[in-house]
Scaffold this motif. Structure first.
Motif, PDB file in Angstrom:
ATOM      1  N   LEU A 140       0.823  -1.204   0.000  1.00 14.03           N
ATOM      2  CA  LEU A 140       0.000   0.000   0.000  1.00 14.03           C
ATOM      3  C   LEU A 140       0.857   1.254   0.000  1.00 14.03           C
ATOM      4  O   LEU A 140       0.520   2.246  -0.631  1.00 14.03           O
ATOM      5  N   VAL A 144      -4.855  10.506  -0.603  1.00 12.76           N
ATOM      6  CA  VAL A 144      -4.707   9.074  -0.872  1.00 12.76           C
ATOM      7  C   VAL A 144      -3.851   8.436   0.206  1.00 12.76           C
ATOM      8  O   VAL A 144      -4.139   7.324   0.682  1.00 12.76           O
ATOM      9  N   VAL A 188      -5.970   7.888   3.235  1.00 19.05           N
ATOM     10  CA  VAL A 188      -6.831   6.712   3.109  1.00 19.05           C
ATOM     11  C   VAL A 188      -6.012   5.444   3.338  1.00 19.05           C
ATOM     12  O   VAL A 188      -6.444   4.528   4.042  1.00 19.05           O
ATOM     13  N   ALA A 189      -4.817   5.419   2.739  1.00 17.89           N
ATOM     14  CA  ALA A 189      -3.963   4.237   2.918  1.00 17.89           C
ATOM     15  C   ALA A 189      -3.588   4.065   4.382  1.00 17.89           C
ATOM     16  O   ALA A 189      -3.580   2.948   4.898  1.00 17.89           O
ATOM     17  N   PHE A 210      -6.591   2.786   6.237  1.00 20.70           N
ATOM     18  CA  PHE A 210      -6.846   1.384   5.913  1.00 20.70           C
ATOM     19  C   PHE A 210      -5.867   0.482   6.657  1.00 20.70           C
ATOM     20  O   PHE A 210      -6.252  -0.568   7.185  1.00 20.70           O
ATOM     21  N   SER A 231      -8.072  -3.525  11.484  1.00 21.09           N
ATOM     22  CA  SER A 231      -7.632  -4.885  11.800  1.00 21.09           C
ATOM     23  C   SER A 231      -7.532  -5.692  10.505  1.00 21.09           C
ATOM     24  O   SER A 231      -8.103  -5.323   9.473  1.00 21.09           O
ATOM     25  N   LEU A 236     -13.206  -5.593   3.560  1.00 20.85           N
ATOM     26  CA  LEU A 236     -13.302  -4.447   2.654  1.00 20.85           C
ATOM     27  C   LEU A 236     -12.641  -4.755   1.309  1.00 20.85           C
ATOM     28  O   LEU A 236     -13.139  -4.354   0.250  1.00 20.85           O
ATOM     29  N   ARG A 248     -16.495  -0.195   7.651  1.00 23.28           N
ATOM     30  CA  ARG A 248     -16.656   1.109   6.988  1.00 23.28           C
ATOM     31  C   ARG A 248     -16.722   2.227   8.025  1.00 23.28           C
ATOM     32  O   ARG A 248     -16.116   3.285   7.844  1.00 23.28           O
ATOM     33  N   LEU A 266     -13.267   2.832   9.412  1.00 21.38           N
ATOM     34  CA  LEU A 266     -12.430   3.548   8.451  1.00 21.38           C
ATOM     35  C   LEU A 266     -12.857   5.009   8.360  1.00 21.38           C
ATOM     36  O   LEU A 266     -12.016   5.911   8.298  1.00 21.38           O
ATOM     37  N   SER A 267     -14.161   5.227   8.358  1.00 18.71           N
ATOM     38  CA  SER A 267     -14.662   6.602   8.306  1.00 18.71           C
ATOM     39  C   SER A 267     -14.161   7.418   9.498  1.00 18.71           C
ATOM     40  O   SER A 267     -13.727   8.563   9.353  1.00 18.71           O
ATOM     41  N   LEU A 277     -10.582   8.296   9.029  1.00 18.13           N
ATOM     42  CA  LEU A 277     -10.378   9.359   8.046  1.00 18.13           C
ATOM     43  C   LEU A 277     -10.739  10.722   8.627  1.00 18.13           C
ATOM     44  O   LEU A 277     -10.085  11.731   8.338  1.00 18.13           O
TER      45      LEU A 277
END
Lengths: 261, 168
Positions: free
Chosen positions: B78, B96, B99-100, B103, B107, B114, B146, B149-150, B153
């Motif tokens: 990644l 980006v 996000v990486a 991610f 876990s 995902l 999700r 992750l949200s 972010l």
């Protein structure tokens, strides 16, 4: 839209999936060969050849079961140390890698199969002493003892074809698995904990309990409980884990410290 | 061997996305079909064969890249990603990267579900087969992944804003 635009309020589900998709390390088209590629053709020949030569496994020993002392926990699937200096041994109830297992303390000088012998004699695995017990190298690199004459009879062990000898095999699949086998979540949790513990020496029980609790809270071991299989004492301060799928219990098994610790 | 012909490319693709090298991925694909060949009577027919093969491939990968090692390898992959957007604007690159980073903070379980949904584009029923869990559990876990992750972010964004605000 960039992730920046959405971040203050949080992206939508669709946006999130698009963002995750953007992380896809899309392989080069040349690398994604079809079944007609030379490598795929060679692999197929090896697969067909290997399927005809399944007798080639990795037995590390073969002996008739003997009546020897062992410290047994209940029927369970087990976390254990690597084969070069095992502190515990996994005694499988059937000749398959997803069978119920008893975890026993390794005997000094007795060997894994010897340590499992008494467990069988006691009836802890549900039947009388089998005619043969065989020690086999598991996909994890550890030793398991199975009621079989050869490792080739054990379902779920990796084969040894030239093409795949360096790649460990699987221990379960989503279908065709015996009904008594643990579900995939439990196998995954066991594998994670096994991996984490295998690289360690003596794991204190509190730390082992916390690791298992984390899996329970994460949902991998949903509705499971933790239970101590015996008292932790100065002589047995280290924890190993055993998984009892029938009772949904993770057992903390007291063990002596590994040599040198 | 129709199974091999029909699904080899997809299985190799799945492995390439997760393995360290193309050679490793080819080994994983070979091992996956070796297992399938030995358990041919267990392999579902039709569309259901592919998630079954992914499930086997996942086990092969899991054994090949265990625990931290696998996470490290994926993280390396990644980190090596370049943004898909062709731009010279640094904020897109930062986004980006954010996000990486988010991610990577998930876990292994969250990342994989995902990936199966976003990379392999699998429906919930097929994800359930790959992960050997109930379809209902797939929905719950995807939702949680999700949401996690949200949250990550949003935290990343807050940090970026704070950092910009602190500049003279």
């Amino acid at each position: 839209m960039t992730p920046h635009d959405r971040a203050p309020t949080g992206p939508t589900d669709d946006d999130l999936m698009a963002l995750v998709a953007s992380l896809d390390p899309e392989p080069d088209a040349d690398a994604v060969a079809g079944a007609d590629s030379a490598r795929a053709h060679d692999d197929l020949q090896r697969i067909l050849g290997a399927a005809q030569h399944r007798a080639r496994r990795r037995p590390v020993g073969l002996l008739a079961a003997a009546s020897l002392f062992a410290v047994a926990a209940g029927a369970a699937t087990v976390t254990f140390w690597p084969d070069h200096d095992p502190m515990t041994v996994a005694c499988f109830a059937d000749a398959r890698t997803d069978a119920d297992t008893a975890v026993v303390a390794a005997r000094r000088g007795g060997g894994p199969a010897a340590a499992c012998g008494d467990v069988w004699r006691e009836g802890s695995l549900g039947r009388g002493l089998p005619d043969h017990l065989v020690e086999c190298v598991l996909p994890t690199g550890h030793v398991g003892v199975f009621p079989a004459q050869t490792c080739d009879q054990v379902h779920g062990l990796p084969g040894e074809s030239p093409a795949v000898a360096a790649t460990p095999s699987v221990t379960a699949s989503p279908s065709g698995k015996p009904a008594a086998g643990p579900p995939g979540d439990v196998i995954d949790a066991r594998d994670r904990l096994t991996g984490a513990f295998a690289e360690r020496g003596c794991v204190p029980p509190d730390e082992a309990r916390a690791a298992v609790q984390s899996e329970i809270e994460d949902g991998s071991l949903l509705e499971w409980e933790i239970e101590e299989a015996g008292p932790f004492t100065p002589g047995q301060p280290c924890a190993s884990l055993a998984f009892d799928a029938d009772r949904r219990r993770v057992l903390l098994v007291p063990l002596p410290p590994p040599p040198g610790e | 061997m129709d199974l091999y012909t029909d699904h080899y490319r997809a299985v190799l693709h799945y492995a390439l996305r997760r393995a360290d090298t193309a050679s490793d991925a080819e080994d994983v694909a070979a091992e996956t079909f070796l297992v399938a060949w030995r358990r041919l009577e267990d392999v579902p027919v039709g569309d259901a064969a592919r998630p079954w093969l992914y499930a086997v491939g996942r086990r092969v990968l899991s054994n090949a890249y265990r625990g931290d090692g696998r996470r490290r390898l994926l993280n390396q992959r990644l980190r090596g990603r370049r943004p898909l957007t062709t731009t010279t604007e640094s904020d897109t690159v930062d986004a980006v990267d954010a996000v990486a980073r988010g991610f990577r903070a998930l876990s292994d379980q969250e990342q994989e579900i995902l990936r199966l949904a976003a990379w392999e584009q699998l429906p919930h029923a097929h994800i359930a087969v790959v992960l050997d869990i109930a379809e209902k559990t797939v929905s719950v876990r995807l939702h949680r992944a999700r949401r996690h992750l949200s949250e990550l972010l949003v935290e990343e964004e807050a940090r970026a804003d704070a950092s910009q605000g602190a500049r003279p």
